[in-house]
Design an enzyme around this catalytic site. Structure first.
Site, PDB file in Angstrom:
ATOM      1  N   GLU A  34       0.846  -1.202   0.000  1.00  0.00           N
ATOM      2  CA  GLU A  34       0.000   0.000   0.000  1.00  0.00           C
ATOM      3  C   GLU A  34       0.878   1.249   0.000  1.00  0.00           C
ATOM      4  OE1 GLU A  34      -3.181   0.462   2.884  1.00  0.00           O
ATOM      5  OE2 GLU A  34      -3.756   2.377   1.960  1.00  0.00           O
ATOM      6  N   LYS A  55      -5.358  22.063  -7.692  1.00  0.00           N
ATOM      7  CA  LYS A  55      -5.018  23.252  -8.508  1.00  0.00           C
ATOM      8  C   LYS A  55      -4.173  22.841  -9.707  1.00  0.00           C
ATOM      9  CE  LYS A  55      -5.188  26.524  -4.754  1.00  0.00           C
ATOM     10  NZ  LYS A  55      -4.452  26.964  -3.584  1.00  0.00           N
ATOM     11  N   ASP A  58     -11.765  10.368  -4.453  1.00  0.00           N
ATOM     12  CA  ASP A  58     -13.058  11.052  -4.375  1.00  0.00           C
ATOM     13  C   ASP A  58     -12.990  12.351  -5.178  1.00  0.00           C
ATOM     14  OD1 ASP A  58     -11.245  12.156  -2.481  1.00  0.00           O
ATOM     15  OD2 ASP A  58     -12.919  13.227  -1.537  1.00  0.00           O
ATOM     16  N   THR A  70     -11.618   4.348   4.456  1.00  0.00           N
ATOM     17  CA  THR A  70     -10.411   4.938   5.051  1.00  0.00           C
ATOM     18  C   THR A  70     -10.753   6.348   5.559  1.00  0.00           C
ATOM     19  OG1 THR A  70      -9.635   6.049   3.060  1.00  0.00           O
ATOM     20  CG2 THR A  70      -8.995   3.734   3.321  1.00  0.00           C
ATOM     21  N   ASP A 115      -3.313  12.197  -2.545  1.00  0.00           N
ATOM     22  CA  ASP A 115      -3.579  13.640  -2.559  1.00  0.00           C
ATOM     23  C   ASP A 115      -3.945  14.066  -3.984  1.00  0.00           C
ATOM     24  OD1 ASP A 115      -2.570  14.417   0.260  1.00  0.00           O
ATOM     25  OD2 ASP A 115      -0.959  13.191  -0.571  1.00  0.00           O
TER      26      ASP A 115
END
Ligand SMILES: C[S@@+](CC[C@H](N)C(=O)[O-])C[C@H]1O[C@@H](n2cnc3c(N)ncnc32)[C@H](O)[C@@H]1O
Length: 246
Positions: free
Chosen positions: A73, A152, A184, A220, A148
């Site tokens: 992971e 932008k 997401d 998570t 992450d």
């Protein structure tokens, strides 16, 4: 042990990794608050569960003292999903990579409490670990959950999912192995479908849009955050195809 990726991606990646002060990374080093228990866990339990970064391939059989399918992971956060998998699948081995020390401390605490024999942790940049420490075809499964999104435009270069990263993951997976991703952030989800779809060594296991049904897994921390914000969670699954290397 053989360490290789396809030639173009390998040379781009080598150029990137050759600069230890390279400014573009997929994370920022946060001086997040570390609890006393997490700091103690780093001291007490790192020798048992931690693996140091070295520019040499790991011998997984030696590390775990057996030969078993291995899941890696990348960016495990506080490690709750890795912990769940490692405790319910004792027949598999698990490697976790995370640069955020409080998260590493959090996972160490729980791993020690459960006396997990099938889990090891690396606290280093995942790109460098994959490149130097993981041999070709050494992994059965790679997980990248809620990386992450760097929303932008000027930060898109920081996203971990880039063509060189995709080629590297494909190389480290054995044929038939799987790469699971979730996000997401819809534009990042679309970008993942596009970039992984462009890699000849991956088959998308998803529907016409490229996504799979939600796998059975406890959400998570960042997945829960996305859901609270009303974001749609996208799951992706790619199979490393067999056949000649490109
Ligand atoms: C948005 S968080 C998601 C954490 C966790 N997967 C979850 O779903 O809750 C992304 C994590 O990836 C880690 N990360 C980002 N780039 C990384 C890299 N190159 N190597 C190791 N960890 C990285 C960050 O420190 C952060 O903890």
């Amino acid at each position: 042990m053989q360490i290789s990726v396809n030639a173009t991606a390998a040379s781009a990646l080598l150029k990137t990794l050759a600069n230890p002060n390279r400014p573009v990374r997929s994370y920022v080093t946060r001086n997040g608050r570390i609890t006393a228990a997490q700091a103690r866990a780093l001291q007490q339990h790192w020798p048992r569960f931690g693996l140091e970064f070295l520019a040499a391939p790991l011998n997984l059989e030696q590390v775990f003292g057996r030969r078993a399918p291995c899941t890696l992971e990348i960016g495990f956060g506080n490690g709750e999903y890795l912990l769940e998998r490692a405790s319910v699948e004792p027949e598999r081995d698990f490697l976790g990579i995370e640069v955020h020390r409080p998260g590493v401390g959090h996972l160490l605490l729980a791993a020690a409490r459960l006396e997990l024999a099938n889990l090891r942790i690396l606290c280093h940049d995942a790109l460098e670990v994959l490149h130097w420490q993981i041999a070709a075809a050494a992994l059965d499964e790679v997980l990248l959950l809620f990386p992450d999104p760097w929303p932008k435009k000027r930060h898109h270069k920081r996203r971990i999912v880039q063509p060189e990263f995709v080629a590297l993951v494909a190389d480290r997976l054995r044929p038939g192995g799987h790469f699971e991703l979730a996000t997401d952030w819809e534009p990042y989800a679309q970008e993942m479908v596009r970039l992984l779809g462009a890699c000849a060594r991956f088959d998308n296991c998803g529907d016409a849009a490229g996504f799979t049904a939600p796998p059975v897994r406890t959400a998570t921390r960042f997945e829960r955050r996305g859901m609270r914000l009303g974001h749609q969670v996208r799951n992706l699954r790619f199979r490393r195809v067999s056949g000649p290397r490109i």
